[in-house]
Design an enzyme around this catalytic site. Sequence first.
Site, PDB file in Angstrom:
ATOM      1  N   GLU A   1      23.017  70.608 -38.682  1.00  0.00           N
ATOM      2  CA  GLU A   1      23.096  70.146 -37.296  1.00  0.00           C
ATOM      3  C   GLU A   1      22.682  71.297 -36.394  1.00  0.00           C
ATOM      4  O   GLU A   1      22.572  72.440 -36.840  1.00  0.00           O
ATOM      5  CB  GLU A   1      24.504  69.630 -36.963  1.00  0.00           C
ATOM      6  CG  GLU A   1      24.741  68.235 -37.531  1.00  0.00           C
ATOM      7  CD  GLU A   1      26.079  67.621 -37.164  1.00  0.00           C
ATOM      8  OE1 GLU A   1      26.100  66.412 -36.937  1.00  0.00           O
ATOM      9  OE2 GLU A   1      27.087  68.329 -37.114  1.00  0.00           O
TER      10      GLU A   1
ATOM     11  N   HIS B   1      26.403  64.392 -25.272  1.00  0.00           N
ATOM     12  CA  HIS B   1      25.614  64.262 -26.509  1.00  0.00           C
ATOM     13  C   HIS B   1      24.239  63.725 -26.128  1.00  0.00           C
ATOM     14  O   HIS B   1      24.143  62.762 -25.366  1.00  0.00           O
ATOM     15  CB  HIS B   1      26.314  63.316 -27.486  1.00  0.00           C
ATOM     16  CG  HIS B   1      25.833  63.462 -28.892  1.00  0.00           C
ATOM     17  ND1 HIS B   1      24.561  63.106 -29.269  1.00  0.00           N
ATOM     18  CD2 HIS B   1      26.429  63.934 -30.008  1.00  0.00           C
ATOM     19  CE1 HIS B   1      24.408  63.352 -30.564  1.00  0.00           C
ATOM     20  NE2 HIS B   1      25.537  63.860 -31.041  1.00  0.00           N
TER      21      HIS B   1
ATOM     22  N   ARG C   1      23.202  71.296 -27.828  1.00  0.00           N
ATOM     23  CA  ARG C   1      23.267  69.975 -27.176  1.00  0.00           C
ATOM     24  C   ARG C   1      23.032  70.001 -25.679  1.00  0.00           C
ATOM     25  O   ARG C   1      22.412  69.096 -25.124  1.00  0.00           O
ATOM     26  CB  ARG C   1      24.648  69.368 -27.411  1.00  0.00           C
ATOM     27  CG  ARG C   1      24.761  68.822 -28.763  1.00  0.00           C
ATOM     28  CD  ARG C   1      26.081  68.165 -28.996  1.00  0.00           C
ATOM     29  NE  ARG C   1      26.103  67.871 -30.413  1.00  0.00           N
ATOM     30  CZ  ARG C   1      27.147  67.422 -31.062  1.00  0.00           C
ATOM     31  NH1 ARG C   1      28.272  67.192 -30.411  1.00  0.00           N
ATOM     32  NH2 ARG C   1      27.072  67.185 -32.345  1.00  0.00           N
TER      33      ARG C   1
ATOM     34  N   HIS D   1      30.635  63.198 -24.206  1.00  0.00           N
ATOM     35  CA  HIS D   1      30.991  63.157 -25.628  1.00  0.00           C
ATOM     36  C   HIS D   1      32.260  63.947 -25.945  1.00  0.00           C
ATOM     37  O   HIS D   1      33.086  63.494 -26.733  1.00  0.00           O
ATOM     38  CB  HIS D   1      29.806  63.717 -26.418  1.00  0.00           C
ATOM     39  CG  HIS D   1      29.959  63.669 -27.900  1.00  0.00           C
ATOM     40  ND1 HIS D   1      30.090  62.482 -28.591  1.00  0.00           N
ATOM     41  CD2 HIS D   1      29.998  64.657 -28.839  1.00  0.00           C
ATOM     42  CE1 HIS D   1      30.192  62.743 -29.890  1.00  0.00           C
ATOM     43  NE2 HIS D   1      30.155  64.057 -30.056  1.00  0.00           N
TER      44      HIS D   1
ATOM     45  N   ARG E   1      30.775  73.399 -27.442  1.00  0.00           N
ATOM     46  CA  ARG E   1      31.249  73.280 -28.826  1.00  0.00           C
ATOM     47  C   ARG E   1      30.075  73.199 -29.796  1.00  0.00           C
ATOM     48  O   ARG E   1      29.125  72.444 -29.587  1.00  0.00           O
ATOM     49  CB  ARG E   1      32.092  72.016 -28.967  1.00  0.00           C
ATOM     50  CG  ARG E   1      32.568  71.731 -30.371  1.00  0.00           C
ATOM     51  CD  ARG E   1      33.395  70.482 -30.383  1.00  0.00           C
ATOM     52  NE  ARG E   1      32.593  69.337 -30.035  1.00  0.00           N
ATOM     53  CZ  ARG E   1      32.152  68.429 -30.900  1.00  0.00           C
ATOM     54  NH1 ARG E   1      32.430  68.547 -32.187  1.00  0.00           N
ATOM     55  NH2 ARG E   1      31.427  67.409 -30.499  1.00  0.00           N
TER      56      ARG E   1
HETATM   57  P1  FAD Z   1      41.531  61.660 -31.173  1.00  0.00           P
HETATM   58  O1  FAD Z   1      40.972  61.502 -32.504  1.00  0.00           O
HETATM   59  O2  FAD Z   1      40.763  61.110 -30.035  1.00  0.00           O
HETATM   60  O3  FAD Z   1      42.970  60.995 -31.166  1.00  0.00           O
HETATM   61  C1  FAD Z   1      43.690  60.831 -29.971  1.00  0.00           C
HETATM   62  C2  FAD Z   1      44.852  59.899 -30.234  1.00  0.00           C
HETATM   63  O4  FAD Z   1      45.713  59.864 -29.092  1.00  0.00           O
HETATM   64  C3  FAD Z   1      44.428  58.467 -30.481  1.00  0.00           C
HETATM   65  O5  FAD Z   1      45.221  57.963 -31.524  1.00  0.00           O
HETATM   66  C4  FAD Z   1      44.759  57.766 -29.163  1.00  0.00           C
HETATM   67  O6  FAD Z   1      45.013  56.397 -29.294  1.00  0.00           O
HETATM   68  C5  FAD Z   1      46.019  58.514 -28.770  1.00  0.00           C
HETATM   69  N1  FAD Z   1      46.357  58.455 -27.350  1.00  0.00           N
HETATM   70  C6  FAD Z   1      45.572  58.723 -26.268  1.00  0.00           C
HETATM   71  N2  FAD Z   1      46.285  58.552 -25.134  1.00  0.00           N
HETATM   72  C7  FAD Z   1      47.536  58.187 -25.504  1.00  0.00           C
HETATM   73  C8  FAD Z   1      48.715  57.852 -24.805  1.00  0.00           C
HETATM   74  N3  FAD Z   1      48.770  57.846 -23.469  1.00  0.00           N
HETATM   75  N4  FAD Z   1      49.806  57.503 -25.506  1.00  0.00           N
HETATM   76  C9  FAD Z   1      49.790  57.455 -26.862  1.00  0.00           C
HETATM   77  N5  FAD Z   1      48.703  57.764 -27.579  1.00  0.00           N
HETATM   78  C10 FAD Z   1      47.592  58.124 -26.907  1.00  0.00           C
HETATM   79  N6  FAD Z   1      33.503  65.915 -34.249  1.00  0.00           N
HETATM   80  C11 FAD Z   1      33.165  66.532 -35.395  1.00  0.00           C
HETATM   81  O7  FAD Z   1      33.703  67.599 -35.715  1.00  0.00           O
HETATM   82  N7  FAD Z   1      32.244  65.964 -36.224  1.00  0.00           N
HETATM   83  C12 FAD Z   1      31.638  64.784 -35.944  1.00  0.00           C
HETATM   84  O8  FAD Z   1      30.826  64.294 -36.721  1.00  0.00           O
HETATM   85  C13 FAD Z   1      31.973  64.133 -34.722  1.00  0.00           C
HETATM   86  N8  FAD Z   1      31.382  62.963 -34.388  1.00  0.00           N
HETATM   87  C14 FAD Z   1      31.825  62.304 -33.276  1.00  0.00           C
HETATM   88  C15 FAD Z   1      31.311  61.042 -32.993  1.00  0.00           C
HETATM   89  C16 FAD Z   1      31.793  60.315 -31.924  1.00  0.00           C
HETATM   90  C17 FAD Z   1      31.229  58.957 -31.622  1.00  0.00           C
HETATM   91  C18 FAD Z   1      32.806  60.871 -31.101  1.00  0.00           C
HETATM   92  C19 FAD Z   1      33.346  60.100 -29.933  1.00  0.00           C
HETATM   93  C20 FAD Z   1      33.305  62.135 -31.356  1.00  0.00           C
HETATM   94  C21 FAD Z   1      32.827  62.851 -32.449  1.00  0.00           C
HETATM   95  N9  FAD Z   1      33.327  64.114 -32.749  1.00  0.00           N
HETATM   96  C22 FAD Z   1      32.950  64.734 -33.906  1.00  0.00           C
HETATM   97  C23 FAD Z   1      34.417  64.683 -31.968  1.00  0.00           C
HETATM   98  C24 FAD Z   1      35.736  64.437 -32.697  1.00  0.00           C
HETATM   99  O9  FAD Z   1      35.723  63.141 -33.237  1.00  0.00           O
HETATM  100  C25 FAD Z   1      36.940  64.571 -31.791  1.00  0.00           C
HETATM  101  O10 FAD Z   1      36.847  65.706 -30.999  1.00  0.00           O
HETATM  102  C26 FAD Z   1      38.203  64.675 -32.623  1.00  0.00           C
HETATM  103  O11 FAD Z   1      38.247  63.600 -33.538  1.00  0.00           O
HETATM  104  C27 FAD Z   1      39.423  64.654 -31.724  1.00  0.00           C
HETATM  105  O12 FAD Z   1      40.573  64.504 -32.516  1.00  0.00           O
HETATM  106  P2  FAD Z   1      41.978  64.437 -31.813  1.00  0.00           P
HETATM  107  O13 FAD Z   1      42.978  64.197 -32.881  1.00  0.00           O
HETATM  108  O14 FAD Z   1      42.157  65.589 -30.932  1.00  0.00           O
HETATM  109  O15 FAD Z   1      41.863  63.166 -30.837  1.00  0.00           O
HETATM  110  C1  SIN Z   2      27.234  63.795 -34.319  1.00  0.00           C
HETATM  111  O1  SIN Z   2      27.314  63.255 -35.422  1.00  0.00           O
HETATM  112  O2  SIN Z   2      26.177  63.992 -33.729  1.00  0.00           O
HETATM  113  C2  SIN Z   2      28.481  64.210 -33.642  1.00  0.00           C
HETATM  114  C3  SIN Z   2      28.922  65.507 -34.179  1.00  0.00           C
HETATM  115  C4  SIN Z   2      29.899  66.166 -33.273  1.00  0.00           C
HETATM  116  O3  SIN Z   2      30.141  65.704 -32.163  1.00  0.00           O
HETATM  117  O4  SIN Z   2      30.412  67.205 -33.678  1.00  0.00           O
END
Ligand code: FAD
Ligand code: SIN
Length: 523
Positions: A113, A230, A276, A337, A372
Amino acid sequence: MSPETDFVVIGSGVAGLRASIELASAGARVTVLTKDKASESNTEYAQGGVAVVLSEDDEAGLHEEDTLVAGAGLCDEKAVETLVTEGTKYIKQLIDWGAEFDREAGKLIFTQEAAHSRRRIIHSHGDSTGAELVRALIARAGLEKKINLTPFANTERLIVHDGRCVGVEFLDPVLRAPREVFGKAVIMCTGGAGQLYQHTTNPSVATGDGMAMAYLAGAEMADMEFIQFHPTALNLEEAPRFLLSEAMRGEGGILRNKYGERFMPNYDERAELAPRDIVSRSIVAEMRRTGTRTVFLDMTALDGEFLKHRFPKIYDTCSHYGLDISEDQLPVSPASHYCMGGIRTDLWGRSTLPGLYAAGEVSCTGVHGANRLASNSLLEGLVFGARAGQAAAEESKDLRVKREDVASSDQSLVSTLNSQLSTAVKKRVKRIMWERVGIIRDREALVRALTEFEQILAGSISFSSRKFVTVAKLVATAALWREESRGGHYRSDFSKQRDDWRVHSVQQRDQPIGSAHSISFQS
Ligand code: FAD
Ligand code: SIN
């Protein structure tokens, strides 16, 4: 559910699940409140993979260096070192717990990437890495009898007593009424705020609730101006902005303008694999130059069978919209993103508010700096989710929090009605953020955005809408304050990066915005 527990974890993405497992392994009772079904999160939709040092030609120092370069001078070096060195251990543990990553002849496959000097991204089922992590973590958490996970429990605010966070108020999904739960500490894992913007890759749960709750409770917020856009979200009238993974460009995808011309080499020598922020701004410039709303991702030089196998989810989703990724030009444009900023924490997830820990995208550990590095955030959720769980369990051993000690001084702000995020407010804020606090910003637009936010706040709006506007205001305030361009923050009126701005923005309720040289405020 009992109104008393040992720890409350908010959110069930990678960070929340990992923190919960750590707490339960230490013998604690853990109440996990999550807004939607357990699997609904940014984590679930992660495509590209996890950046981790596991291949023979890689080393922690290289991953560290790539992360620091992407962060544009604002990463906390200790945080990055912790991420890359401990990351390998936590991924191996996840594999032991049953997570499956794609392999060839038994060996992990590594993809490329942007801005990575090595092929170090591991992935699952081609482009469904996040869903596999969620599956494996939910299965592992299910083995811990002390974890009690409540889905559809929207947490509304933090309860602070004598300067310490001692619980939360949430909407009980069964009673449909506000309820409180008290514990020794709260771990905020609510993820990011991509939904602040009109165009986003994030699911609807990503409304920045945890950032608002922490800020309103008095915790410091850092680096809120840094939003990652993104470059390649599918742009079709009838479709949501579905992500077309950066790994597609890593495998050889090319960006073309409406005339079919490859344009990225005109903007940066790293072309499609530039960081990005650069690719997103180049796309905006190219769309302006050619008077269009999209550019095109071209995968046609790659073998169709390979693409189908390598990106099955993207293949199916595009087919659903009538596009064959091996034959068609795929219309794309940038979308919000990821939030680099968030609740300011030290390396153990402690926020500046005693009793409140934070991990994952809602937090700002200093790991990402101003931008990031791709695929570093799933790793961050694992490493810092586990560390926050360890620290909370260790530091709260001798604490006792009782509901009756707290209740009388605390007034509920929550009612079923107050918990609705108004569609009209959301729509208006998203438009303002996209047009005035987006990929390219300037003073005039930011001032206008802030004026509009004040007008909305002055009206009679629900508590949930107020929180949404509050997070938007935090981003716009920091963006106005930072008079330079760096990483995910670009000001057309201050287009250069400046050494005297190599500081973090810090915002705290009822205080003017300030700065700090390091995110970590204690060791
Ligand atoms: P999240 O996974 O967003 O979890 C947050 C949780 O909090 C959820 O369960 C939600 O329902 C809950 N929540 C929110 N508000 C409340 C509330 N008020 N009360 C109770 N619960 C609540 N990162 C990578 O490293 N590699 C990748 O390939 C990648 N691809 C991505 C693709 C997409 C489409 C997206 C959107 C992001 C991607 N990212 C990637 C970024 C990564 O997915 C996120 O930064 C990471 O998963 C965040 O994890 P988290 O546990 O902090 O939050
Ligand atoms: C992607 O697959 O392009 C998302 C990866 C990331 O947000 O880290």
